[in-house]
Design an enzyme around this catalytic site. Sequence first.
Site, PDB file in Angstrom:
ATOM      1  N   TYR A 147     -44.562  20.662  12.466  1.00  0.00           N
ATOM      2  CA  TYR A 147     -43.102  20.704  12.508  1.00  0.00           C
ATOM      3  C   TYR A 147     -42.613  22.100  12.867  1.00  0.00           C
ATOM      4  O   TYR A 147     -41.741  22.264  13.729  1.00  0.00           O
ATOM      5  CB  TYR A 147     -42.548  20.276  11.146  1.00  0.00           C
ATOM      6  CG  TYR A 147     -41.047  20.377  11.033  1.00  0.00           C
ATOM      7  CD1 TYR A 147     -40.224  19.407  11.600  1.00  0.00           C
ATOM      8  CD2 TYR A 147     -40.442  21.432  10.357  1.00  0.00           C
ATOM      9  CE1 TYR A 147     -38.832  19.491  11.497  1.00  0.00           C
ATOM     10  CE2 TYR A 147     -39.063  21.526  10.247  1.00  0.00           C
ATOM     11  CZ  TYR A 147     -38.263  20.549  10.819  1.00  0.00           C
ATOM     12  OH  TYR A 147     -36.893  20.654  10.709  1.00  0.00           O
ATOM     13  N   LYS A 151     -40.263  23.542  16.144  1.00  0.00           N
ATOM     14  CA  LYS A 151     -39.005  24.268  16.014  1.00  0.00           C
ATOM     15  C   LYS A 151     -39.107  25.668  16.626  1.00  0.00           C
ATOM     16  O   LYS A 151     -38.119  26.200  17.151  1.00  0.00           O
ATOM     17  CB  LYS A 151     -38.580  24.335  14.546  1.00  0.00           C
ATOM     18  CG  LYS A 151     -38.236  22.979  13.951  1.00  0.00           C
ATOM     19  CD  LYS A 151     -37.115  22.276  14.720  1.00  0.00           C
ATOM     20  CE  LYS A 151     -36.674  20.990  14.053  1.00  0.00           C
ATOM     21  NZ  LYS A 151     -35.557  20.327  14.767  1.00  0.00           N
TER      22      LYS A 151
END
Length: 242
Positions: A147, A151
């Site tokens: 994740y 980002k």
Amino acid sequence: MWSDLKNKVILVTGAGAGIGNALVKQLAAAGATVIAVARNQEQLNALVASDAEHIKPLLVDLSDWSAVRVSLGAVPELDGLVNNAGVAIIKPFAQLSEQDFDTQFNVNIKAVFNVTQALLPKLRNGSSIVNVSSLAASRSFAGHTAYSATKAALDSLTKSLALELAERKIRVNSVNPTVVLTRMSIENWSDPAVSGPLLARIPLKRFGEVHEVVDAIGYLLSSKSSFVNGHHINLEGGYSVS
């Protein structure tokens, strides 16, 4: 700030729930026409029922590259784009599967690339793009390996687009919250054993509220931020300075 967005046309992805849902409603209340993009028809129906005059639904699965291109082809000219849709699969690194990796990268960065590129001809000169990123792009959190990588890639894309699109006066920025108390986050962080260590690092000793992220996005969409370009606005209660 919100009155500045009256009569603007803004597209928001991930509109079905959480931050995206609240943002669509706030923009509609301000008098903007909002194209609400989601993959759940029931969620879109509920949004339209709240304000059919200002909210225009668009059902599409952002992980489908071709379907996105076809669906966005019918979108009118835009004054703003909010790439809000995202997926978080939180697991220890050793337990992440190829599917976990692909799912997050397909939605969190590939779909943003696809949506933004497809909508470039629709974006008016002087419009604003806001990407919903995360503090995890620049800080490490357990279980966030894949994740966080998505980002970080999104933050890099934000800066690159801010440079490339500046000649059209299109500004590109991101908001980077830590935990925001959406319904899903409340469930995930309700255990003090889980939330306690993170809260201890936040000087304000609390997590973010949905309206605080929505307000930051509204600021970046409005002319009040007319000289803000290529920035990542951390919404984290002082975590980064603790």
